[in-house]
Write an enzyme that holds these catalytic residues in place. Sequence first.
Site, PDB file in Angstrom:
ATOM      1  N   GLY A 120     128.459 -29.337 -14.294  1.00  0.00           N
ATOM      2  CA  GLY A 120     128.428 -27.793 -15.277  1.00  0.00           C
ATOM      3  C   GLY A 120     126.936 -28.246 -15.396  1.00  0.00           C
ATOM      4  O   GLY A 120     126.441 -27.675 -15.537  1.00  0.00           O
ATOM      5  N   GLU A 121     126.380 -29.144 -15.710  1.00  0.00           N
ATOM      6  CA  GLU A 121     125.162 -29.231 -16.491  1.00  0.00           C
ATOM      7  C   GLU A 121     124.870 -31.074 -16.303  1.00  0.00           C
ATOM      8  O   GLU A 121     125.586 -31.946 -16.223  1.00  0.00           O
ATOM      9  CB  GLU A 121     125.718 -29.506 -17.560  1.00  0.00           C
ATOM     10  CG  GLU A 121     123.618 -29.255 -18.298  1.00  0.00           C
ATOM     11  CD  GLU A 121     123.593 -28.861 -19.811  1.00  0.00           C
ATOM     12  OE1 GLU A 121     123.373 -29.348 -20.973  1.00  0.00           O
ATOM     13  OE2 GLU A 121     124.117 -28.097 -19.623  1.00  0.00           O
TER      14      GLU A 121
END
Length: 157
Positions: free
Chosen positions: A140-141
């Site tokens: 996600g990041e």
Amino acid sequence: MLLPAYFHKSSVDPSRQADLVADFWRPHWQDFATKIREYHPEAIHFIQPPVFAVPPALPPSLTKNRIATSPHYYDGLTLMTKHWNWFNADALGLLRGKYWTVLQALKVGEPAIRRSLQEQLGTLQQDTKNVYGNFPTLIGEIGCPYDMVSLSWTIAN
């Protein structure tokens, strides 16, 4: 902010120390998923546990085989120093008890560091398989500091 010790004690059993994932994250996710399922029963839920935490088991009645994990991954040393170092550490392994000492988590030299980063990302993917089965993992990041000092820029200036 108004209750500084809010996350210190379990909301279920105030006599014990809180477990962030079990006492706060999972109940929040279950409430959220229940509400989403009311309006969109076929939605794919992206499960993002706290950084470096193993994703918790969730009820199949809510996951409905329509999930993906979306953990975050950070190379903490590079984020803090704002440059690529000749050494690094397996932070994920260290936090999860893979090593007996901090020294064992130390990685020296670019090949060892790159291998360690790949292994840590592989661990996040394996978490998904171990907890939920054969579902996708979408980081996600991830990234490096926006103000990272480039070695070539440093030498040139």
